[in-house]
Design an enzyme around this catalytic site. Structure first.
Site, PDB file in Angstrom:
ATOM      1  N   ASN A   7      68.325  33.539  30.718  1.00 31.74           N
ATOM      2  CA  ASN A   7      66.874  33.458  30.144  1.00 31.74           C
ATOM      3  C   ASN A   7      66.485  32.032  30.830  1.00 31.74           C
ATOM      4  OD1 ASN A   7      64.582  33.164  29.017  1.00 31.74           O
ATOM      5  ND2 ASN A   7      65.185  32.964  26.839  1.00 31.74           N
ATOM      6  N   LYS A   9      63.542  30.861  30.596  1.00 29.11           N
ATOM      7  CA  LYS A   9      62.364  30.290  30.280  1.00 29.11           C
ATOM      8  C   LYS A   9      61.419  30.166  31.390  1.00 29.11           C
ATOM      9  CE  LYS A   9      65.322  29.422  26.401  1.00 29.11           C
ATOM     10  NZ  LYS A   9      65.709  28.428  25.099  1.00 29.11           N
ATOM     11  N   HIS A  85      61.974  36.880  21.585  1.00 34.87           N
ATOM     12  CA  HIS A  85      62.790  35.433  21.522  1.00 34.87           C
ATOM     13  C   HIS A  85      62.067  34.637  20.658  1.00 34.87           C
ATOM     14  CE1 HIS A  85      64.060  31.764  23.243  1.00 34.87           C
ATOM     15  NE2 HIS A  85      65.112  32.704  23.370  1.00 34.87           N
ATOM     16  N   GLU A  87      61.298  31.678  20.951  1.00 35.72           N
ATOM     17  CA  GLU A  87      60.115  30.936  21.044  1.00 35.72           C
ATOM     18  C   GLU A  87      58.971  31.756  20.972  1.00 35.72           C
ATOM     19  OE1 GLU A  87      62.244  29.547  24.525  1.00 35.72           O
ATOM     20  OE2 GLU A  87      63.517  28.715  23.251  1.00 35.72           O
ATOM     21  N   GLU A 154      70.322  35.843  17.849  1.00 38.54           N
ATOM     22  CA  GLU A 154      69.948  34.436  18.323  1.00 38.54           C
ATOM     23  C   GLU A 154      69.648  33.715  16.722  1.00 38.54           C
ATOM     24  OE1 GLU A 154      69.435  34.032  22.743  1.00 38.54           O
ATOM     25  OE2 GLU A 154      67.461  33.826  21.771  1.00 38.54           O
ATOM     26  N   GLY A 160      69.123  25.950  22.125  1.00 40.78           N
ATOM     27  CA  GLY A 160      68.959  25.009  22.916  1.00 40.78           C
ATOM     28  C   GLY A 160      69.564  23.482  22.057  1.00 40.78           C
ATOM     29  N   SER A 196      73.160  28.429  22.552  1.00 42.60           N
ATOM     30  CA  SER A 196      74.015  27.176  23.183  1.00 42.60           C
ATOM     31  C   SER A 196      75.460  27.751  23.521  1.00 42.60           C
ATOM     32  CB  SER A 196      74.546  26.269  21.968  1.00 42.60           C
ATOM     33  OG  SER A 196      73.156  25.676  21.550  1.00 42.60           O
TER      34      SER A 196
END
Ligand code: PGA
Length: 234
Positions: A7, A9, A85, A87, A154, A160, A196
Site C-alpha cells: 500500500n 498511500k 483502511h 486512514e 490491521e 506505521g 509494521s
C-alpha cells in the site's frame, strides 16, 4: 502460497513504480504480489504483479467532484481496491456501513476488495478489540457475494508505528475473523495481517494460523525492503 500486498498511500511517482515493477520482475516467487498505488499510476503496465487502488467512491456516478468510481478503477485494468483502511476511516469518515457500500460497488464492477478492519489504541485499552473486529467484519463485508474478497486485519495503533501485536494476539484476531467469515458463508476468504510488517518479521507473522498474507505500507515503497518480504515465504 501467500498474498503480499503493498500500500503506497500518497507516495511515489510513475517512474518509481516502473522501477519497482522492473525490480520485481526478476523475483522468483509463487506468492501473489499486489501493489495498491495512487489512482494516477493505475495504468502502468505490469505483467508479473497486479495493481490495485486504495479507495473508491461510495457512489456509482454523478456530481461528486474529485471522487473516483469502481467502474473508473476497473477501466484502468486494476484488479484490487483497498477499502476501509484505517486512514480512510480516520480522515475521510468511512464507517462500517460506508465500507460495505464501497465494497458492493467494487464487487459489482469485478474488482476484488481488500476490506480492512482493526481496533484503535483506545478500543484496545478498553478491552474491545475482539468486539470491534467482529462488528467490523459483520458490518463492513457484503455477505451476499459469490465474488472473491480479501480481508485485512490491521490493528490501527500499530500502523506505521513500528509496533506489532504479539503472535498470540494476531492468532486470536485472525481466528475470530475466519470464524465470523465462515458464519457469514464466506469461509476460505484470505485474511491478511497489516501494520509494521517488514522483512525481519514477515515470515513469523505469516506462519501464524489463518494469516494468508500481509498488507505492507512503508516497507513496500522500496524494492530493497519489499522483496525480502515477498521471498520470506514460499
Ligand atoms: P505500515 O502500514 O506497514 O507502514 O505499518 C500498513 C498499512 O497502512 O496498510
Amino acid at each position: 502460497m501467500k498474498i503480499i500486498a503493498g500500500n503506497w498511500k500518497m507516495n511515489g511517482t510513475q517512474q518509481q513504480l516502473k522501477t519497482m515493477i522492473s525490480d520485481l520482475s526478476s523475483v522468483e516467487t509463487q506468492n501473489t504480489v499486489i501493489l495498491c498505488v495512487p489512482f494516477t499510476m493505475l495504468t502502468t503496465p505490469s505483467d508479473k504483479i497486479s495493481l490495485g487502488a486504495q479507495d473508491l467512491s461510495r457512489h456509482t456516478h454523478g456530481a461528486f467532484t474529485g471522487q473516483i468510481s469502481a467502474q473508473m478503477i476497473a477501466e484502468t485494468g486494476a484488479k484490487y481496491v483497498i477499502i476501509g483502511h484505517s486512514e480512510c476511516r480516520q480522515y475521510n469518515g468511512d464507517t462500517n456501513s460506508i465500507v460495505r457500500q464501497k465494497a458492493t460497488n467494487a464487487l459489482n464492477n469485478g474488482l476484488i476488495p481488500i476490506i480492512c478492519v482493526g481496533e484503535t489504541m483506545d478500543e484496545k485499552q478498553a478491552g474491545k478489540t475482539m468486539a470491534v473486529i467482529e462488528s467490523g467484519v459483520r458490518e463492513s463485508i457484503p455477505s451476499d457475494t459469490s465474488t472473491p474478497i480479501i480481508v485485512a486485519y490491521e490493528p490501527r495503533w500499530a500502523i506505521g508505528a513500528g509496533l506489532t501485536p504479539t503472535a498470540a494476539e494476531i492468532a486470536d484476531a485472525h481466528n475470530l475473523i475466519a470464524k465470523t467469515l465462515s458464519d457469514m458463508g464466506l469461509g476460505g476468504t484470505p485474511i491478511l495481517y497489516g501494520a509494521s510488517v517488514k522483512g525481519s518479521n514477515a515470515a513469523e507473522i505469516m506462519s501464524i494460523s489463518n494469516v494468508d498474507g500481509v498488507l505492507v505500507g512503508g516497507a513496500s515503497l522500496k524494492s530493497d525492503d519489499f522483496i525480502p518480504i515477498i521471498t520470506s515465504v514460499k
